[in-house]
Design a protein around this motif. Structure first.
Motif, PDB file in Angstrom:
ATOM      1  N   ARG A 176       0.889  -1.159   0.000  1.00 12.95           N
ATOM      2  CA  ARG A 176       0.000   0.000   0.000  1.00 12.95           C
ATOM      3  C   ARG A 176       0.916   1.194   0.000  1.00 12.95           C
ATOM      4  NH1 ARG A 176      -2.906   3.759   2.973  1.00 12.95           N
ATOM      5  NH2 ARG A 176      -5.162   3.795   2.756  1.00 12.95           N
ATOM      6  N   ARG A 177       0.471   2.279  -0.612  1.00 12.35           N
ATOM      7  CA  ARG A 177       1.338   3.442  -0.713  1.00 12.35           C
ATOM      8  C   ARG A 177       0.599   4.673  -0.239  1.00 12.35           C
ATOM      9  NH1 ARG A 177       5.714   3.237  -3.975  1.00 12.35           N
ATOM     10  NH2 ARG A 177       6.425   1.097  -4.167  1.00 12.35           N
ATOM     11  N   ASN A 178       1.354   5.646   0.224  1.00  5.34           N
ATOM     12  CA  ASN A 178       0.699   6.903   0.600  1.00  5.34           C
ATOM     13  C   ASN A 178       0.602   7.810  -0.628  1.00  5.34           C
ATOM     14  OD1 ASN A 178       3.191   8.163   0.277  1.00  5.34           O
ATOM     15  ND2 ASN A 178       3.563   8.444   2.471  1.00  5.34           N
ATOM     16  N   LEU A 179       0.152   9.034  -0.414  1.00  4.52           N
ATOM     17  CA  LEU A 179      -0.065   9.953  -1.538  1.00  4.52           C
ATOM     18  C   LEU A 179       1.213  10.236  -2.310  1.00  4.52           C
ATOM     19  CD1 LEU A 179      -2.409  12.923  -0.669  1.00  4.52           C
ATOM     20  CD2 LEU A 179      -2.614  11.249  -2.494  1.00  4.52           C
ATOM     21  N   HIS A 308       1.813  25.725  -5.017  1.00  8.21           N
ATOM     22  CA  HIS A 308       1.205  25.255  -6.263  1.00  8.21           C
ATOM     23  C   HIS A 308       0.581  26.412  -7.032  1.00  8.21           C
ATOM     24  CE1 HIS A 308       1.576  21.036  -7.106  1.00  8.21           C
ATOM     25  NE2 HIS A 308       1.488  20.756  -5.823  1.00  8.21           N
ATOM     26  N   PHE A 316       2.050  21.376 -11.715  1.00  8.95           N
ATOM     27  CA  PHE A 316       1.062  20.301 -11.748  1.00  8.95           C
ATOM     28  C   PHE A 316       1.544  19.132 -12.605  1.00  8.95           C
ATOM     29  CE2 PHE A 316      -3.363  18.797 -12.068  1.00  8.95           C
ATOM     30  CZ  PHE A 316      -3.686  18.967 -10.741  1.00  8.95           C
ATOM     31  N   GLN A 318       4.244  16.071 -13.887  1.00 12.46           N
ATOM     32  CA  GLN A 318       5.227  15.089 -13.442  1.00 12.46           C
ATOM     33  C   GLN A 318       6.644  15.616 -13.559  1.00 12.46           C
ATOM     34  OE1 GLN A 318       5.593  11.782 -12.496  1.00 12.46           O
ATOM     35  NE2 GLN A 318       3.454  11.721 -11.867  1.00 12.46           N
ATOM     36  N   TRP A 330       1.309  16.466   1.884  1.00  7.50           N
ATOM     37  CA  TRP A 330      -0.079  16.034   2.068  1.00  7.50           C
ATOM     38  C   TRP A 330      -0.140  14.678   2.765  1.00  7.50           C
ATOM     39  CZ3 TRP A 330      -0.569  17.408  -3.740  1.00  7.50           C
ATOM     40  CH2 TRP A 330      -0.792  18.778  -3.882  1.00  7.50           C
ATOM     41  N   ASP A 334      -1.079  13.746   7.386  1.00  5.54           N
ATOM     42  CA  ASP A 334      -2.127  12.817   7.830  1.00  5.54           C
ATOM     43  C   ASP A 334      -1.575  11.599   8.568  1.00  5.54           C
ATOM     44  OD1 ASP A 334      -4.260  14.281   6.970  1.00  5.54           O
ATOM     45  OD2 ASP A 334      -4.427  13.285   5.026  1.00  5.54           O
ATOM     46  N   ASN A 338      -3.230  13.111  12.431  1.00  6.05           N
ATOM     47  CA  ASN A 338      -3.298  14.371  11.677  1.00  6.05           C
ATOM     48  C   ASN A 338      -3.348  15.550  12.646  1.00  6.05           C
ATOM     49  OD1 ASN A 338      -5.924  14.562  12.613  1.00  6.05           O
ATOM     50  ND2 ASN A 338      -6.900  14.132  10.657  1.00  6.05           N
TER      51      ASN A 338
ATOM     52  N   SER C 208      -0.744  13.128 -10.529  1.00  8.42           N
ATOM     53  CA  SER C 208      -1.293  11.800 -10.260  1.00  8.42           C
ATOM     54  C   SER C 208      -0.757  10.783 -11.258  1.00  8.42           C
ATOM     55  CB  SER C 208      -2.819  11.781 -10.393  1.00  8.42           C
ATOM     56  OG  SER C 208      -3.395  12.832  -9.705  1.00  8.42           O
ATOM     57  N   ARG C 322     -11.764  23.593  -3.047  1.00 10.01           N
ATOM     58  CA  ARG C 322     -10.497  23.274  -2.393  1.00 10.01           C
ATOM     59  C   ARG C 322     -10.696  23.027  -0.914  1.00 10.01           C
ATOM     60  NH1 ARG C 322      -5.148  25.184  -5.065  1.00 10.01           N
ATOM     61  NH2 ARG C 322      -4.544  23.706  -3.474  1.00 10.01           N
ATOM     62  N   GLU C 326      -9.928  19.590   2.381  1.00  7.59           N
ATOM     63  CA  GLU C 326      -9.215  20.059   3.579  1.00  7.59           C
ATOM     64  C   GLU C 326     -10.047  19.840   4.840  1.00  7.59           C
ATOM     65  OE1 GLU C 326      -5.983  21.460   3.862  1.00  7.59           O
ATOM     66  OE2 GLU C 326      -5.873  20.563   1.879  1.00  7.59           O
ATOM     67  N   ARG C 329     -10.499  15.783   5.498  1.00  4.01           N
ATOM     68  CA  ARG C 329      -9.384  15.042   6.076  1.00  4.01           C
ATOM     69  C   ARG C 329      -9.246  15.297   7.570  1.00  4.01           C
ATOM     70  NH1 ARG C 329      -5.355  18.677   7.230  1.00  4.01           N
ATOM     71  NH2 ARG C 329      -4.032  17.019   8.036  1.00  4.01           N
ATOM     72  N   ALA C 336      -4.917   9.199   3.141  1.00  4.07           N
ATOM     73  CA  ALA C 336      -5.313   9.148   1.735  1.00  4.07           C
ATOM     74  C   ALA C 336      -4.348   8.284   0.935  1.00  4.07           C
ATOM     75  CB  ALA C 336      -5.334  10.561   1.162  1.00  4.07           C
ATOM     76  N   SER C 337      -4.888   7.505   0.034  1.00  2.68           N
ATOM     77  CA  SER C 337      -4.037   6.636  -0.775  1.00  2.68           C
ATOM     78  C   SER C 337      -4.760   6.235  -2.042  1.00  2.68           C
ATOM     79  CB  SER C 337      -3.683   5.385   0.032  1.00  2.68           C
ATOM     80  OG  SER C 337      -3.021   4.460  -0.803  1.00  2.68           O
ATOM     81  N   ALA C 350      -7.598  10.885  -1.688  1.00  5.53           N
ATOM     82  CA  ALA C 350      -6.354  10.943  -2.461  1.00  5.53           C
ATOM     83  C   ALA C 350      -6.632  11.516  -3.850  1.00  5.53           C
ATOM     84  CB  ALA C 350      -5.734   9.559  -2.569  1.00  5.53           C
ATOM     85  N   ALA C 353      -7.391  15.206  -3.496  1.00  3.39           N
ATOM     86  CA  ALA C 353      -6.230  15.973  -3.038  1.00  3.39           C
ATOM     87  C   ALA C 353      -5.275  16.250  -4.195  1.00  3.39           C
ATOM     88  CB  ALA C 353      -5.498  15.229  -1.924  1.00  3.39           C
ATOM     89  N   LEU C 354      -5.117  15.271  -5.067  1.00  7.53           N
ATOM     90  CA  LEU C 354      -4.155  15.422  -6.160  1.00  7.53           C
ATOM     91  C   LEU C 354      -4.704  16.270  -7.304  1.00  7.53           C
ATOM     92  CD1 LEU C 354      -2.610  11.832  -6.262  1.00  7.53           C
ATOM     93  CD2 LEU C 354      -1.650  13.910  -5.262  1.00  7.53           C
ATOM     94  N   ARG C 355      -6.015  16.420  -7.375  1.00 10.76           N
ATOM     95  CA  ARG C 355      -6.575  17.281  -8.421  1.00 10.76           C
ATOM     96  C   ARG C 355      -6.822  18.703  -7.944  1.00 10.76           C
ATOM     97  NH1 ARG C 355     -11.256  16.302  -9.795  1.00 10.76           N
ATOM     98  NH2 ARG C 355     -11.737  14.650  -8.312  1.00 10.76           N
ATOM     99  N   PRO C 357      -5.236  21.176  -6.548  1.00  4.81           N
ATOM    100  CA  PRO C 357      -4.459  22.373  -6.896  1.00  4.81           C
ATOM    101  C   PRO C 357      -4.842  22.978  -8.246  1.00  4.81           C
ATOM    102  CG  PRO C 357      -3.007  20.677  -6.043  1.00  4.81           C
ATOM    103  CD  PRO C 357      -4.367  20.035  -6.231  1.00  4.81           C
ATOM    104  N   SER C 358      -5.420  22.170  -9.119  1.00  3.42           N
ATOM    105  CA  SER C 358      -5.781  22.716 -10.436  1.00  3.42           C
ATOM    106  C   SER C 358      -7.070  23.522 -10.401  1.00  3.42           C
ATOM    107  CB  SER C 358      -5.917  21.582 -11.459  1.00  3.42           C
ATOM    108  OG  SER C 358      -7.141  20.904 -11.305  1.00  3.42           O
TER     109      SER C 358
END
Lengths: 377, 380, 380, 377
Positions: A176-179, A308, A316, A318, A330, A334, A338, C208, C322, C326, C329, C336-337, C350, C353-355, C357-358
């Motif tokens: 499992r991975r975090n954000l 950002h 935004f 990669q 982020w 958490d 948190n 993402s 936005r 916030e 959570r 979040a994952s 998750a 959260a990743l979208r 900012p846009s």
């Protein structure tokens, strides 16, 4: 290799002095060399950064909080915390914080270190009887797949709690991975016996309601403080470089005002993180960690949002390094409780003690920087 | 930014306990009631007693009746005064910024004449910076001094001068020459004797109906050369230095500290989830600010002028000060009222609510401070 | 500002129930899973089915296969799509802004060729405004068209072009002359056929790891006169008009509406004090935004171009979008994952959260919008 | 004198039409004439603005929501709410909102109006038996000293609740003021009998947990929405006039961005207030009022803060009119349930009903603007 100063009890925390400046510079140089965008991208895809970890280990960074007598570096906590902040600044995708703190806690109880990497579990391990583990799971264990050992609190059927060092063989993992795509695995634990040296009496600092989470929160606060500095550096650089309407966007008052707010949040978070480091091994540590994790967690969201916004669409992508930092912010805010969790802890304590008790308590907290500190948790 | 953890020296922490005991005795004897706007409460009797106890002029030389202590020692005493809600408004500005300026840049005559009385808690100052057309823009100062025999003749006007009707002196920024290309030249600081001829003071009542601000008019007001502070024409850089003292202290986030403790008491020992989380959040902010502010005090102690750090403390600190009443009113449903004799907390809220808008204006508006911070970040 | 309460006509509310039933049937038959980023989810099959049911091209003339309904009717259908999390990203931009632009300003050939296919849910558009050196500053557009035989030859580059790799056309803003003193001249809108020669598309992966944005390069790309939209050189004012459509719709505050409902479900029927208050706050914001957005739709319906109101809806709306993750959570402690197969809510968080900012960048940054609002307020 | 349009059910709420524009203009002219800075200053010192009240009464504004059949104007609620917003804009220091809503509620139940001013009490009146009042107090009753009657909910010993109209003779008052120095008196009630016509069955809209507070909250939301418009107008005017660094401060991006935020908050608050007016006399009214009071209350603090910041020290003086508006905003957001109170109401309802129910509920709320509305609460 990292060397402790002649007197590790020197007044390191009082101001940026030569030793801490040199330590920061050494750490920065090492991390900048190994934690490249390519390394971060590979780690994002699940590749453990073996070279970076080797370099970090060769510099003895994981052993920073292990006393010299136990084969470590014997740094004091403020110096070690600075290393963690730098690791956050560079987004080092490896379990340095977990290993450094895991070894500090374990060595203080056991007298001797073990091979890294070490992870810290915040869930409760169950014992069936004696040293025999009960079947169970522990969620969100960082870097459990890469770790040689996982430090955890184990509870016996009679409710007694111990400090346990779980060898890699004692669990299987579900990924499992975090954000930030850092591993935060689920451990499945079978009914194996722990070795005779793997179960120790629970050290006092772990007896509180948060157990090992207190040390995890300490680590995340330091990492976040460093990551926020990085965010801000990136945003300032971008604002000076990116032009719109004929001038760098950093000249627009709207951008300046936003970044000033981010700087304030980052500074407050950094100050809170440093207070926690100074309070290491004192009675003030639990409250100091609660304040640090709460304050850094709150600041992290604001700093990430502002940086950002300044980066616009560019941040935004990669391709830009920003997201390696902000996704960690982020995730880290958490993890290990948190900000709301730690705020509630603080609030319940403060309300229980009443308004008049608050001021002496806050003064004592900051005064912890004056107290005797060792490398024992 | 330089916000290293500060270790307060033992003598400073010893002083803290002495100050705390002094203030407890004062309260116990009914000599003051803890006040929410501690450093805006003008009480000369308290100032004299505090001075007698040795807590005014802490950083000033013993030759002038001061105590030759470190900035950190003064910082600690200041914190205790604010936390206790002591009415220290009379000597506050003189002790915080006027005396250090006169000590550094004033003439020997001015030092001898004024500093001992400040240390005795008997001499109070106001700040003469703002003018009707120069709020945050100090370079727009228009009050003017022209050369006379043995001194200067002042004409012009200051505004928003806190306590001008009760203080003995102003430290005023006045135009003595052309501004020059950078707009920062031609300004000079003068000590204005409020008892001398050629000065009139007109009250400005604030939105609580209180009289704290004033307009001050100079009509051929004469200032002797002895009362010029620093080099003629060099006022801008001195004021900039002064602002670092003014902006970084605990008074920038403890103006309504007592509302926080009153909130904690009003909530009581068993908060609900919302009350616990929100109160905890405020305390976390407070803890971070205490550390930041302490770090700046340590820098000042080493004769570093931390303008950017001071601006950060003030910006974060005043946001926190404004947040306290906003959070408090949502956690405890009361209707704020200045005449809520029956409900101390409702009165506390009203008192703070009506003062809060000034927190982000005094000593440089939020927007100006953020510009200072942005420059410090390297934005260009 | 014109935010009068809007009374939706009965036929619009009837349409609402029809759309709702259509979407419920779609969901019940497993044809889509409610998606949190409804209008960014590209699903041509869904778009075709929605068109077949009569819910694409609602405001367009029947002659082109549209339904000649009011803006309010379209607004209502839009809301229902977003609330249901329908994957309407394929036809979204064509339906929202490209078709109305072509209808108003396009040639008859372009209308005949394109609008019927949009109404059939078979023709999709992207927006070609941003360039590498012109994000919020559209006047800095450098892609250039020069006159050729029977049309224009384009060279240059666009960036951040949503779905450029999947759409049939872009509506692109290109330089055809000098900017002039007001910097707004010399721009023209062209319909770019993505299947024609002289176009290459390079993906930009977002944080993402998703591929939604692109760079688009024009190399001697030919656009026939029939595909010029509006008067040559008049692109600026058309874009400004287009932005009012783009900025005021419910997509500006409902991007993560489903996270709000998931939060409500995760909290369950017995919230603690904090959960109740914070959830209630979000719902109050949502209620106000629905009213504001509806009012702007009513203005658009009367052919008023409410630029300032649209900017206000987007500014307040995106701040709300936005805010949802916030707040969420902090109310429900999850980590979040994106691969939290076991925990739907952690995955939802998750994803958003990743979208998030846009949200405050797309369709004009927050700072630019606030400048538009300030001008609307009369600040000068 | 204010006249109802030929058809008071005309589509007033759908868009700014002629009637509502004329109404707003008439109200503005009347209030601008009478609610001068001198009038506000006198009211601040405790002087009831008799001339302004007379003018307002002569224009029949207090009777706006009383049906024509009962001797009133018979405006619909959106039009009446607009009058309240304008009264907030001008900071009218008199009980127009209380009287307008008190008369609407009372007339709907009793069929006939009474002489104004009328106040609304949010506390509970106790009956000893029959129509005999029990001794007691009610706090924070607005303008009770000036009012001829106070409307309240009375509870009998058996728990049954009634609508009661308390005559001035039935109570003595202890003065108390809100932050804006508007009277919010404490009533001491003796053991007097109420008249036979003064006790009526409780109307349905008052049966909810908030009782008359619902109508008080409705009024305060409208007043706040108007007051925020005023704040913004004052701040924009000041920003265009006040120069610093050689240009009007309104040209600085920092000021522009702040005022844009204030405009957004004000617009959202105004929209929420209008939804509540459109929902008058429908099932959606309680939720619409909760949303309006919550949203206006939240916006009020931000708008007041920003407008003070723009005004600098100038707005902080007695001389400037700003504080007459901002002190009302601060007071009104806490009266009749603060924003947290109403947010909690909304949150509990929404959570109890579940996520899927939220959307239809929000749509129904806005659609209330289409429903039949009368002047009956």
């Amino acid at each position: 290799m990292l060397h402790a100063p002649a007197s590790p009890q020197a007044d390191l925390q009082s101001e940026p002095n030569d030793f801490s400046a040199i330590l920061a510079e050494q750490t920065d140089r090492l991390l900048a060399q190994h934690v490249t965008p390519a390394c971060l991208k590979a780690a994002d895809g699940g590749v453990f950064p073996a070279a970076a970890w080797e370099a970090v280990s060769d510099a003895w960074l994981p052993l920073a909080l292990v006393p010299e007598a136990a084969g470590g570096v014997g740094l004091d906590a403020p110096a070690a915390a600075q290393i963690l902040r730098r690791s956050g600044y560079h987004a080092l995708p490896a379990p340095l914080a977990e290993t450094m703190l895991g070894l500090a806690v374990w060595t203080a109880a056991a007298g001797a270190a073990v091979e890294g990497p070490v992870s810290l579990a915040t869930g409760l391990l169950r014992l069936a009887s004696g040293t025999i583990l009960a079947e169970g799971t522990m969620a969100h264990v960082p870097w459990a797949g890469a770790a040689g050992h996982v430090l955890a609190i184990a509870e016996a059927p009679d409710g007694a709690r111990h400090l346990a060092l779980l060898p890699r063989a004692a669990y299987t993992i579900v990924p499992r991975r975090n954000l930030a795509n850092e591993p935060r695995e689920t451990l499945h634990i079978g009914t194996a016996p722990l070795g005779p040296d793997a179960l120790l009496p629970l050290p006092a600092p772990l007896a509180g309601p948060d157990g090992l989470m207190l040390f995890g929160a300490f680590a995340r606060a330091q990492q976040m403080a460093g990551a926020m500095e990085r965010c801000l550096d990136l945003a300032v650089a971008y604002a000076n470089e990116r032009k719109q309407f004929g001038k760098p966007i950093g000249r627009f008052q709207a951008v300046q005002q936003m970044l000033a707010v981010a700087a304030g949040e980052s500074a407050a978070a950094g100050a809170a993180a440093q207070v926690a480091a100074a309070a290491w091994n004192t009675d003030q540590f639990p409250l100091a960690v609660a304040i640090a994790k709460a304050r850094c967690g709150e600041a992290a969201g604001k700093v990430a949002e502002i940086c950002h916004q300044v980066h616009g669409a560019m941040g935004f992508t990669q391709e830009h390094v920003l997201h390696f930092i902000t996704r960690r912010l982020w995730a880290w805010r958490d993890e290990c409780g948190n900000d709301a969790h730690w705020q509630e802890r603080i609030g319940r304590m403060v309300c229980a003690q009443g308004g008049a008790a608050l001021w002496p308590r806050l003064v004592a907290l900051r005064a912890a920087a004056n107290g005797d500190r060792g490398t024992q948790p | 930014m330089r916000f290293a953890t500060v270790a307060f020296p033992k003598d400073a922490e010893d002083l803290r306990l002495q100050v705390r005991r002094f203030l407890e005795a004062e309260k116990a004897d009914g000599r003051f009631v803890p006040h929410r706007s501690s450093w805006n409460t003008f009480d000369p009797d308290f100032s004299r007693r505090a001075a007698k106890a040795g807590y005014v002029g802490l950083t000033l030389p013993e030759a002038y009746g001061g105590h030759a202590r470190s900035s950190l020692a003064r910082f600690v005493a200041t914190e205790e005064m604010l936390a206790a809600g002591a009415p220290c408004g009379a000597h506050w500005i003189a002790d915080r910024q006027s005396a250090p300026q006169i000590l550094r840049h004033g003439t020997q005559v001015a030092r001898d004449h004024i500093i001992p009385r400040i240390c005795a808690g008997e001499c109070y100052f106001g700040i003469g910076m703002s003018e009707p057309d120069s709020g945050s823009d100090l370079a727009a100062v228009r009050s003017k001094a022209v050369r006379g025999a043995g001194g200067w003749v002042l004409n012009g006007q200051k505004i928003w001068t806190t306590n001008a009707h009760r203080v003995h002196y102003l430290l005023a920024l006045v135009r003595t020459g052309d501004a020059g290309a950078d707009r920062h030249g031609g300004l000079t600081q003068f000590i204005i004797d409020m008892a001398a001829p050629g000065i009139s003071v007109r009250p400005i009542h604030d939105l609580s109906g209180n009289h704290e601000f004033n307009e001050v008019f100079f009509t051929d007001h004469f200032v002797a050369d002895d009362f010029v502070v620093g080099e003629v024409g060099n006022g801008w850089s001195m004021v900039t230095q002064e602002l670092a003292f003014e902006r970084s202290g605990p008074d920038r986030f403890m103006s309504d500290y007592r509302l926080l403790t009153e909130l904690v008491d009003r909530i009581g020992p068993a908060p609900d989830a919302r009350q616990a989380v929100e109160t905890g959040r405020l305390v976390a902010h407070m803890g971070a600010l205490m550390a930041m502010s302490g770090s700046v005090a340590a820098l000042l102690d080493r004769d570093i002028v931390p303008n950017v750090e001071a601006a950060l403390v003030k910006d974060v600190g005043t946001a926190f000060e404004r947040d306290i009443p906003e959070v408090a009113r949502r956690l405890v449903a009361v209707e704020a009222s200045l005449d809520a004799q029956d409900d101390r907390f409702a009165e506390a809220l009203a008192d703070v609510a009506l003062r809060a808008p000034s927190f982000t204006l005094r000593g440089g508006t939020r927007e100006i401070l953020r510009g200072v911070i942005a420059r410090g970040l390297g934005l260009r």
